[in-house]
Design an enzyme around this catalytic site. Structure first.
Site, short mmCIF file in Angstrom:
data_model
loop_
_atom_site.label_atom_id
_atom_site.label_comp_id
_atom_site.label_asym_id
_atom_site.label_seq_id
_atom_site.Cartn_x
_atom_site.Cartn_y
_atom_site.Cartn_z
N ASP A 432 -62.34 -6.60 66.08
CA ASP A 432 -63.10 -7.23 67.15
C ASP A 432 -62.86 -8.74 67.05
OD1 ASP A 432 -65.03 -7.61 69.17
OD2 ASP A 432 -66.56 -7.98 67.67
N LYS A 433 -63.23 -9.47 68.11
CA LYS A 433 -63.04 -10.93 68.08
C LYS A 433 -64.34 -11.67 67.76
CE LYS A 433 -62.90 -13.55 71.70
NZ LYS A 433 -63.85 -14.62 71.32
#
Length: 1340
Positions: A432-433
């Site tokens: 995920d970012k």
């Protein structure tokens, strides 16, 4: 009966064609019920559909006894066993293992006289030892759980007693469904209960769910509607009944209704439910009725314990165990056939008792006898050893100080205990970012309102200066203290909330007021830091706000429209959220409003002016006197006296009630604006300016005396975005002062504190990607919807006006959004909608039906929100910066050097994701970026083919030997939907295999899990997923290894993960070092176990050729059983825990070494069979050298077996010494101990054993054979000859063609200077092998 109905209901639900109706099936899918059954609530409760709850001490006691029969009590039991059930249940569970069943079969087989090989008791020893060790471990674990359960069950709470007519203390275990429970501040909730009463006048209760989901910010809960909220709750007067869904594990959902005596039904939802294990905060007293108890509570239904998965190495191990079974059967078959032929060749031998058994039948019996004799070939102790080794590996991982976060006081959590070696074989990493690669600590950076962009340059400069001065480290420790300090305060104290710490107490005050002083003076809350709290206003934006209060001129119509957008924009930022407001020393939900004089103009004057401007908007002006806010806060939260916030207070309460007068919603708005009269401009405004100046003078005098008492507001937000936006609005004078379920208290500089009626809150939903609030405008009386959410969603919902003004705003805003995304900012759009009264009433009627519905409540509420959020008017957008976590670029670069393909799956815009990818070195400046944005399936298929052709063209120009070195694919969510369809999966995977990295933008949680599953199943690779939020849970659970980050978004990801870390940078050492070590240690240990078992069993097999395949052995049964079970089992366990082939520093310096585990080089099928062949060779040497040495002598069988056992022990122990890369005093001591233990045992057995090995007698044999020099000569020569080939092959390979690991081992023995030169040369050679392309190419 209840289970029967439940099973029937679920089966019908599964075969129903309409599966989108949620948890409940359609009425047609339910079994038909008679009218009598339909009216019977007991039948409804048993139908598996819902449950009915009434008060235990109310007027429905007769019904209560019929309802409560199927309910569980509140006692919990996490133990598996009791004293009575431990032995049978533990044995039952252990014999679920195929290996244990196999050895149980051998034990029973040895009791058959015709195939008996050893004494019956001796055969039972290996199985008994293994089962005892595991049973002891299980008992200790269960005892710890028992002590925890006992402590929880004996905790006391206050339950209302119908007999005593008062609240009495009762153990948690004695609480039942239907009990009325009273809790005070800081008490833990003992069961899931519906909130009936709160000491708060507005019926609000705040809870902390940190024990449940890890989120430290407070959650607001509301008393059920239509219940009387007086000063005292009378339990006898409560006669309502609750009908709700059956227990489930969804923490964020609760559906049901409460039926009052008048048959009036009120809907129940999650805001009415207090969950077990949560803590009551900032509320003196709450009373609730228990609806779920014990194991039916949501907390217990989510308590799944440690996760167990099957590792890749374990699958390989099981396959090789099957090969060992095949080898065993082959050896037994040879022995059986040989025994049959041997018997058929004999004719009445004098040394055998006459027997009528046919040779073929005797061969059949001999087959099973040899199964017993050669049973050691199947390593029963290997499985126990693997469990012990993994526990040791987990211990060292969790106690690694390099993976410890002192700010959060947490290290690595290993939740899955049996896949540590999988960390060393990762090939694909999905990340995920937000919150994973970034801090998830948001700073309001810039905004665009009404099509005009406000860059906030000064705000950006202040942040850069702040970071340069090294103040960032203080943020983390401060945030920790603001969340956790004061949790143990007594509820008897004045303030029962968690206190907060101001930066003034941590940093020195400066005499000169500057931006950095402003940064240091803000007090953070949850998700807050000094960066988020300090927002420097943009001069241009503030100047436009100032025109509203300027007496020189009135704004033109165009300017008035823009100012109206600006005011609505900041009002939306202030009220469109779920932020809880508090003071560091006062409860968060209670606010006492002081008498505040309107500083600029009266409400009537402002309304008159805006009516002349024909702008039914909410007016305001910027807060010029920003220094007055601490004094206002000091008045709002006064120390030493109780505080209350009554939005609907009486006229005696000093608060400006803003629901009157009301302007009809149909007020015309198309009349031209009239100029402001001079009297309005110079009269009232001039007097107020004098009052402002006096207020400044007075505040300046008192500030020096009371500065230490001035307190900042503390915002508890559910997401960091909300905290940043509220702080930004506060910087412009829009200060959120308080919140109740019906009202929002906002300090507006033009009017002072205003109470805005809060009609509805439509919370954020991942499907809608937005949230909304419905408010009653305090001046116009209109119903206004404020919405904020993802830019692509809001822009689609926005309506362009016919005059072109709104259309122009949307076009300019879109350009600004694209610019923000290119800068890596997180973007949110803000919009509004004014509802006509009839329109609102029509929507409200359907919305109330959705709220009170039990069937498909979530779907109906979602539909209701979507029906309201249409034809929006775009107000503006915000850009929020989210910093990268420290060492993220270095970590990603190291992982890529290790051969791991890193994919980023995010919900952000493409431009934002690309910008972050460049910042974290996921994309290099020389990379070829491939963009895939398609609107149809056909276009997507063509685009995938086009991109593959483009890559082939690029590789022809660049580096054909490494086509994945310089291509990065960026794909949006819509295109990803098409690519994940079955017809395009192959093309999509072919394209991604040619790319070094992939970035999936605008991806949903479902798409994330689908991508991971596709890559894992189709490419047959080892995958790892890492995330920090609830939207990453499905992805984490789908991957082979799931890692959760305990960050800003709670603990949902952690609770679903196999491993948990606090920062992304820890992934580097966890994978490259601990992953490599765990894989190498365990792989080599398993191979060693196979080797030593096969080597020793072959000694028994070779002896069968010289004893007529009779199943006899040349050693006594005790030594035979204990040889692999005791004498040679401890050293490999220590080897599996402590061995280090390469140091951690070298593994971090040269990530390329990780490919050793990635390619499974330590445990390949070839390595397994080479070890088996080596074991065969060593067994031949170990058997035949003593055989030829004693050939022609008259020694006995046990005398002959003694040097064979001694040589085998030395060979096996020294073989491990050769395989060990690390030899410490622990290794040496254990090897010496094993040898001494063996010789001590056989000598004692030789001295003391007379009848312990019937019918043979080993008495005095060992003492005699060890007194002869030939014994030591045989053992020495046999050991050298057996190990010599392995030593020579190892030396030859390490000299002629050394592997990277061997080269690294040699480098570690160099001096510091030579080591640095060799390391630099190594990296240069690696770089030459894969030269990057030097041109920047982007395909859009």
């Amino acid at each position: 009966m209840e289970r029967l109905y439940w099973v029937r209901h679920r089966c019908l639900q599964l075969i129903s064609t309409d599966r989108r109706r949620g948890w409940y099936s359609s009425p047609s899918s339910l079994p038909p019920k008679s009218s009598l059954d339909a009216q019977d609530p007991l039948f409804q409760r048993h139908s598996g559909k819902r449950r009915v709850v009434v008060s235990r001490c109310g007027p429905h006691q007769a019904e209560y006894h019929s309802f409560s029969k199927g309910f569980q009590d509140n006692s919990i039991r996490t133990t598996k066993y009791t004293l009575i059930s431990f032995i049978p249940m533990n044995l039952f569970q252990q014999f679920h293992r195929a290996a244990n069943l196999y050895f149980l079969f051998l034990v029973l087989l040895n009791w058959v006289p015709v195939v008996e090989a050893f004494q019956k008791e001796i055969t039972m020893i290996p199985l008994a030892v293994v089962i005892t060790v595991i049973a002891f471990k299980d008992a200790m674990e269960d005892y710890r759980r028992y002590r925890y359960d006992k402590k929880i069950n004996n905790t006391l709470t206050h339950v209302y007693s119908g007999k005593q007519k008062r609240y009495v203390e009762r153990r948690w275990a004695d609480v039942c469904v239907g009990d009325l429970i009273r809790l005070c501040c800081n008490e833990i909730i003992p069961a899931d209960m519906v909130l009936l009463h709160s000491s708060d006048p507005n019926g609000v209760c705040h809870i902390e769910t940190a024990n449940l989901d890890g989120e430290t910010n407070l959650k607001q809960r509301q008393v059920v509607r239509d219940l009387p909220q007086g000063s005292e709750f009378v339990p006898e007067n409560y006669s309502s009944r609750i009908e709700c869904e059956n227990p489930n594990n969804d923490l964020r959902r609760f559906r049901g209704f409460m039926e009052h005596p008048g048959k009036v039904r009120v809907g129940l939802h999650s805001e009415n439910l207090l969950l077990r294990s949560c803590t009551v905060r900032n509320t003196e007293t709450v009373i609730g009725i228990v609806v779920y108890a014990g194991h039916e509570t949501k907390a217990m239904q989510n308590n799944s314990g440690p996760r167990y998965k099957r590792s890749k190495l374990e699958c390989r191990l099981n396959m090789d165990v099957l090969w060992c079974v095949v080898l065993l059967l082959l050896m037994c078959l040879v022995a059986a056939v040989g025994h049959g032929f041997w018997l058929s060749e004999l004719h009445n031998p004098i040394f055998m008792i006459p027997d009528d058994t046919h040779p073929a039948l005797a061969a059949f019996y001999m087959f099973w006898t040899m199964i017993i004799v050669l049973q050691v070939l199947i390593p029963i102790s290997l499985y126990v050893s693997i469990e012990i080794v993994k526990l040791g590996q987990v211990y060292f991982i969790q106690n690694d100080l390099d993976l410890y976060n002192p700010v959060l006081d947490t290290g690595v959590q290993c939740r899955a205990l049996n896949i540590t070696e999988d960390l060393g074989q990762i090939q694909y990493l999905f990340s995920d970012k937000t919150g994973t690669l970034t801090e998830n600590r948001m700073l309001f950076r810039r905004c665009t309102v009404a099509g005009t962009e406000y860059p906030h340059h000064e705000n950006g400069i202040s942040l850069e200066r702040y970071e340069e001065q090294g103040c960032g480290d203080a943020d983390h420790s401060l945030t920790l203290r603001s969340r956790t300090s004061g949790k143990s305060l007594s509820c008897k104290s004045l303030s029962c909330n968690r206190s907060s710490v101001s930066l003034n107490t941590l940093t020195a005050e400066s005499d000169t007021h500057s931006v950095h002083d402003t940064l240091r003076r803000h007090t953070p809350g949850a998700f807050s830091s000094t960066m988020e709290c300090a927002v420097v206003p943009d001069p241009q934006l503030q100047a436009k706000l100032n025109t509203l209060s300027s007496p020189m001129r009135s704004p033109f119509r165009q300017e008035a429209a823009e100012i109206s957008h600006i005011l609505d924009f900041f009002l939306a930022l202030t009220v469109c959220n779920t932020v809880v407001v508090s003071s560091p020393t006062q409860p968060r939900h209670v606010v006492q409003m002081p008498m505040v004089r309107t500083p600029l103009r009266s409400l009537e004057e402002m309304k008159a002016m805006f009516q002349k401007l024909s702008l039914p908007r909410f007016p305001s002006s910027p807060n010029r006197n920003t220094d007055a806010l601490p004094s206002l806060t000091k008045k709002l939260f006064t120390r030493g006296r109780p505080a209350s916030y009554f939005p609907n207070s009486s006229p005696q309460t000093p608060i400006k009630t803003l629901q009157s007068p009301t302007i009809p919603s149909g007020t015309p708005s198309d009349t031209p604006p009239a100029p402001v009269t001079p009297a309005l401009s110079s009269g009232a405004w001039g007097e107020d300016r004098d009052d402002i100046q006096k207020a400044k003078d007075n505040s300046a005098e008192s500030e020096s005396d009371d500065e230490d008492e001035a307190e900042e507001l503390l915002y508890e937000a559910e997401s960091p975005d909300e905290a940043a936006l509220v702080q930004a609005a506060k910087a412009y004078g829009y200060t959120l002062l308080g919140r109740s379920p019906e009202q929002v208290l906002v300090a507006v500089p033009g009017t002072g504190p205003l109470s805005i009626a809060l009609l509805h809150v439509l919370p954020f939903h991942s499907a809608r990607k937005r949230m909304s609030v419905v408010v009653r405008h305090p001046l116009t009386g209109e119903v206004v919807v404020y919405t904020k959410g993802a830019d692509n969603v809001i822009m689609e919902l926005a309506e362009a006006a016919e005059d072109g003004f709104s259309r122009e705003i949307m076009e300019r805003t879109q350009r600004h959004l694209d610019q923000y995304a290119r800068e890596g900012l997180r973007t949110l759009c803000v919009a509004k909608k004014v509802l006509e009264e009839q329109e609102y009433k029509a929507w409200l009627k359907r919305h109330e039906y959705a709220e009170t519905s039990i069937e498909n409540r979530e779907e109906l509420l979602l539909e209701s929100a979507e029906r309201l959020e249409t034809n929006l008017t775009l107000l503006g957008a915000s850009g929020i910066v989210d910093r990268l976590q420290e060492e993220v670029p270095e970590t990603i670069e190291a992982l890529q050097e290790a051969g791991i393909k890193v994919w980023v799956l995010t919900g952000d815009k493409q431009e934002t994701a690309i910008n972050i990818a460049f910042a974290c070195k996921l994309i290099r400046p020389t990379d070829h970026i491939l963009m895939a944005n398609c609107d149809s399936k056909e276009t997507c298929e063509a685009r995938l083919q086009e991109l593959q052709h483009e890559i082939r063209q690029v590789t022809k120009e660049g580096t054909p030997e490494d086509d994945s070195s310089d291509s990065v694919l960026v794909i949006d969510g819509r295109t990803l939907d098409y690519a994940l369809q079955k017809e395009l999966q192959g093309s999509f995977l072919d394209l991604t295999c040619c790319c070094r990295s992939v970035i999936c933008c605008r991806s949903t949680p479902l798409q994330k899990s689908q991508v991971v599953q596709l890559v894992r199943d189709k490419l047959k690779v080892m995958t790892l997923a890492i995330g920090d939020g609830a939207n990453d849970v499905s992805m984490i659970q789908m991957a082979d290894v799931g890692i959760g980050i305990s960050g800003q978004e709670g603990m949902q990801a952690v609770m679903s993960s196999d491993f948990a870390i606090s920062r992304f940078k820890f992934l580097r050492k966890l994978i490259l070092v601990h992953g490599h070590w765990c894989y190498a240690r365990l792989a080599n240990m398993i191979l060693y176990f196979f080797y030593k078992n096969v080597m020793y069993v072959n000694l028994l097999f070779w002896y069968q050729f010289f004893c007529g395949f009779s199943g006899n052995t040349m050693t006594n049964s005790w030594v035979l059983i204990f040889f692999n079970l005791l004498f040679t089992s401890v050293p490999p366990i220590i080897y599996g825990v402590l061995d280090k082939d390469v140091s951690g520093e070298m593994l971090l310096e040269v990530p390329d070494l990780y490919k050793y585990g990635q390619n499974s080089e330590a445990y390949l099928p070839s390595t397994f069979w080479l070890n088996i062949l080596d074991a065969f060779y060593q067994s031949l040497v170990c058997f035949f050298i003593p055989y030829f040495a004693y050939a022609g002598s008259d020694i006995g069988v046990f005398f002959f077996g003694s040097p064979i056992n001694g040589s085998a022990l030395l060979i096996i122990l020294l073989h491990q010494l050769i395989e060990s890369r690390t030899v410490t005093w622990i290794h040496a001591a254990l090897l010496l101990f094993s040898a001494l233990f063996y010789y001590a045992f056989v000598l004692l057995l030789s001295i003391m054993c007379v009848t312990c090995n019937s019918p043979t007698n080993p008495y005095g044999i060992e003492t005699k054979v060890m007194s002869e020099p030939l014994y030591y000569l045989i053992c020495g020569f046999t050991t050298v000859l057996a190990l010599l080939p392995r030593i020579l092959v190892r030396a030859f390979c390490n000299t002629i063609c050394p592997s990277d690991l061997v080269r690294a081992q040699k480098m570690e023995r160099l001096s510091a200077q030579d080591y640095s030169m060799s390391l630099r040369q190594w990296k240069e050679n690696k770089a030459k092998d894969c030269p990057p392309d030097t041109s920047l190419r982007t395909s859009v």
